[in-house]
Design an enzyme around this catalytic site. Structure first.
Site, mmCIF file in Angstrom:
data_model
loop_
_atom_site.group_PDB
_atom_site.id
_atom_site.type_symbol
_atom_site.label_atom_id
_atom_site.label_comp_id
_atom_site.label_asym_id
_atom_site.label_seq_id
_atom_site.Cartn_x
_atom_site.Cartn_y
_atom_site.Cartn_z
ATOM 1 N N ASN A 166 -17.842 26.996 -24.116
ATOM 2 C CA ASN A 166 -17.592 26.559 -22.469
ATOM 3 C C ASN A 166 -17.318 26.631 -21.271
ATOM 4 O OD1 ASN A 166 -18.719 25.217 -25.217
ATOM 5 N ND2 ASN A 166 -16.694 23.902 -25.929
ATOM 6 N N GLN A 183 -7.704 -1.581 4.345
ATOM 7 C CA GLN A 183 -6.074 -0.983 3.217
ATOM 8 C C GLN A 183 -6.465 -0.510 2.115
ATOM 9 O OE1 GLN A 183 -2.035 -2.795 3.319
ATOM 10 N NE2 GLN A 183 -2.485 -3.506 1.180
ATOM 11 N N TYR A 201 -10.156 -5.986 12.345
ATOM 12 C CA TYR A 201 -8.601 -5.748 11.486
ATOM 13 C C TYR A 201 -9.571 -6.428 10.262
ATOM 14 C CZ TYR A 201 -5.778 -3.628 8.218
ATOM 15 O OH TYR A 201 -4.779 -4.149 6.693
ATOM 16 N N LYS A 229 -16.982 28.992 -30.178
ATOM 17 C CA LYS A 229 -17.706 28.224 -28.487
ATOM 18 C C LYS A 229 -16.836 29.145 -27.861
ATOM 19 C CE LYS A 229 -20.142 25.478 -27.813
ATOM 20 N NZ LYS A 229 -20.221 24.102 -28.269
ATOM 21 N N SER A 241 -13.971 25.398 -28.107
ATOM 22 C CA SER A 241 -13.743 24.151 -28.887
ATOM 23 C C SER A 241 -12.147 24.031 -30.010
ATOM 24 C CB SER A 241 -14.957 24.539 -29.648
ATOM 25 O OG SER A 241 -15.045 23.135 -30.937
ATOM 26 N N LYS A 255 -8.249 3.726 1.807
ATOM 27 C CA LYS A 255 -7.182 4.973 1.127
ATOM 28 C C LYS A 255 -7.809 5.706 0.448
ATOM 29 C CE LYS A 255 -4.345 3.338 4.822
ATOM 30 N NZ LYS A 255 -5.411 1.990 4.913
ATOM 31 N N THR A 305 -39.139 27.291 -11.397
ATOM 32 C CA THR A 305 -39.411 25.234 -10.765
ATOM 33 C C THR A 305 -39.211 24.665 -11.799
ATOM 34 O OG1 THR A 305 -42.001 25.744 -10.600
ATOM 35 C CG2 THR A 305 -40.095 26.540 -8.388
ATOM 36 N N SER A 314 0.655 -1.510 -0.568
ATOM 37 C CA SER A 314 -0.395 0.303 0.094
ATOM 38 C C SER A 314 0.540 1.694 -0.122
ATOM 39 C CB SER A 314 -1.119 -0.340 1.624
ATOM 40 O OG SER A 314 -0.219 0.094 2.531
HETATM 41 N N1 ARG Z 1 -1.541 -1.149 5.871
HETATM 42 C C1 ARG Z 1 -2.191 -1.392 6.612
HETATM 43 C C2 ARG Z 1 -3.897 -0.954 6.097
HETATM 44 O O1 ARG Z 1 -3.352 0.666 5.345
HETATM 45 C C3 ARG Z 1 -1.045 -1.718 7.717
HETATM 46 C C4 ARG Z 1 -2.181 -2.436 8.674
HETATM 47 C C5 ARG Z 1 -1.732 -3.741 8.527
HETATM 48 N N2 ARG Z 1 -2.002 -4.352 9.539
HETATM 49 C C6 ARG Z 1 -2.169 -5.982 9.429
HETATM 50 N N3 ARG Z 1 -2.270 -6.233 9.889
HETATM 51 N N4 ARG Z 1 -1.520 -6.643 8.101
HETATM 52 O O2 ARG Z 1 -4.633 -0.877 6.581
#
Ligand code: ARG
Length: 468
Positions: A296, A333, A328, A294, A288, A336, A160, A29
């Site tokens: 836009n 992961q 967890y 144009k 354009s 993000k 409206t 990651s």
């Molecule tokens: N890169 C992981 C995440 O973002 C960190 C946590 C990893 N924990 C584990 N037990 N593998 O979730």
């Protein structure tokens, strides 16, 4: 030694072989969570200080760790740090680089898991982002209020069903967005508060047997209430499994995106030849490649499109956590990329909306011409009948008959003769035509929340004071 070398450096003790190359690239990651480096270092510094306080680190070890983390922070910000995919994530990259510089760093992960570490990093990051969004929203709000003020006397039709409904002022219309974005601001304050609880100390799932002081770490990291009292999460299992603050952020972004896209759509319509009410600045319009004439409103169309992206992020977070058993799971992961994208695109969108609006000009005459159709005051005429004692439902019908007659004869509503009006209803006695005066119509709308010019001016003054 060689067999050991192949296993994973941080957790490889019980393995005979390291992960497959494919698994490494699938599971890493760091290519996206490297962005949490500043928060990760802040968290590690606070954790080290706490470990020193409770005697797990000597003060010399703690000092060396803090210094080493500062060096790494400098390397990262100068682009000199070598991120390694085989170290999986931002946490292990930093820890492993630190251990190379400072042997005592092998003690840093005492009473800590990446599970509570990543939860802490993301919360710190969310708090920073909420503040950035708050600033951006404040900028947009100020721009909208200024634009409302400089166009306070511009009247245009309110719609409206996208049909002309009743006259309003540009200021009243823009202040509607001020309401929306100020609600967004409040929502991001709430997200900040949700994120403002420190998970560190929850460990992997069940805390630790070591004598840590969670409140100290929380305080050092700014997880405190308005009176400076530390706020720590109350259940170690919830703390490592919870992604609510991230989900709430995406919801706040999605709703803000909806508001931006509604504003964008108004701007697209207003800047078309059909409406001709507003002109966006050159710098935020595009041409354009084929049609030379144009101009836009691409910035607004892109804003409208971004709303889909924020909603996708929200659905992503909801789907990711739905049905996940406690606590967890590695699925988490993948929260993000969507979360980062939502924050980045929202900040960009708010900047573009602000810049575009600050260069937008309204065509006063065209707005007024569109609002001048007396039919837009048909409701005011019904109100006039109500004042004469007619029940509103009957008044609605009576005016409806008048509108139909005007339409049949092809004349504006207020051009019908008194005799024709009387034909529609006997209560249409002299004076009915005085209703068709925009100034009077606006002056009659000075109750709170209405578009009367004095009420709108008061609102503008109020917002100016609030947004100082
Ligand atoms: N890169 C992981 C995440 O973002 C960190 C946590 C990893 N924990 C584990 N037990 N593998 O979730």
């Amino acid at each position: 030694m060689s067999a050991r070398k192949k296993t994973q450096v941080t957790w490889g003790g019980r393995f005979q072989a390291g992960p497959a190359k494919l698994m490494l690239s699938f599971g890493e990651s760091v290519s996206f969570d490297y962005r949490l480096w500043a928060q990760d270092i802040r968290g590690s510094k606070a954790h080290a200080q706490m470990l020193a306080k409770v005697g797990i680190l000597t003060s010399a070890e703690c000092k060396a760790i803090l210094k080493g983390l500062d060096v790494i922070a400098r390397e990262i910000s100068q682009g000199k740090f070598k991120w390694q995919q085989e170290l999986e994530d931002v946490h292990m990259n930093i820890e492993s680089a630190l251990t190379k510089k400072v042997p005592a760093a092998a003690k840093l992960h005492t009473a800590r898991s990446r599970n509570d570490q990543v939860a802490t990093d993301v919360r710190l990051w969310l708090k920073d982002q909420c503040q950035a969004v708050d600033d951006a929203l404040a900028g947009l709000l100020k721009t909208l209020v200024n634009l409302a003020q400089s166009n306070a006397d511009v009247i245009l039709p309110g719609y409206t069903h996208l049909q002309r409904a009743q006259p309003v002022s540009v200021a009243h219309h823009l202040l509607a967005y001020v309401e929306m974005f100020s609600r967004d601001q409040r929502r991001f304050h709430q997200v900040y508060q949700s994120a403002n609880w420190c998970p560190l100390g929850s460990g992997a799932i069940a805390g630790t047997t070591l004598p840590i002081q969670r409140e100290m770490t929380a305080k050092l990291l700014g997880f405190v209430d308005e009176r400076g009292r530390p706020q720590v999460t109350s259940n170690s299992m919830d703390a490592v499994a919870d992604r609510d603050p991230a989900t709430e952020f995406c919801f706040a972004a999605a709703l803000c995106g909806v508001h931006l896209s509604r504003l964008a759509e108004d701007m697209v319509l207003w800047s078309s030849a059909e409406f001709g009410f507003a002109r966006m600045p050159d710098a935020f319009s595009t041409g354009s490649s084929l049609m030379p004439q144009k101009r836009n409103p691409d910035s607004m169309e892109l804003l409208r499109g971004k709303a889909a992206r924020f909603q996708a992020a929200l659905v992503h977070l909801l789907s990711l956590t739905k049905g996940l058993p406690l606590t967890y799971n590695r699925d988490l992961q993948d929260d993000k990329p969507a979360l980062f994208d939502a924050a980045d695109q929202l900040l960009l969108s708010l900047a573009v909306a602000t810049a575009t609006l600050s260069g937008t000009k309204f065509h006063k005459d065209k707005c007024l011409a569109a609002a001048a159709d007396p039919a837009l005051l048909a409701t005011d005429l019904a109100d006039w009948l109500v004042k004469k004692g007619m029940p509103f439902r009957h008044a609605h019908h009576a005016v409806g008959r008048l509108v139909a007659l005007a339409e049949k004869l092809g004349v504006p509503l207020n051009q019908l003769s008194d005799a024709q009006a009387l034909q529609a209803d006997k209560l249409f006695t002299s004076g009915w035509r005085d209703v068709f005066n925009l100034q009077r119509a606006f002056a009659a709308r000075e109750k709170s929340g209405m578009p009367g010019p004095k009420t709108v001016a008061k609102q503008i003054a109020l917002w100016k004071k609030r947004l100082k």
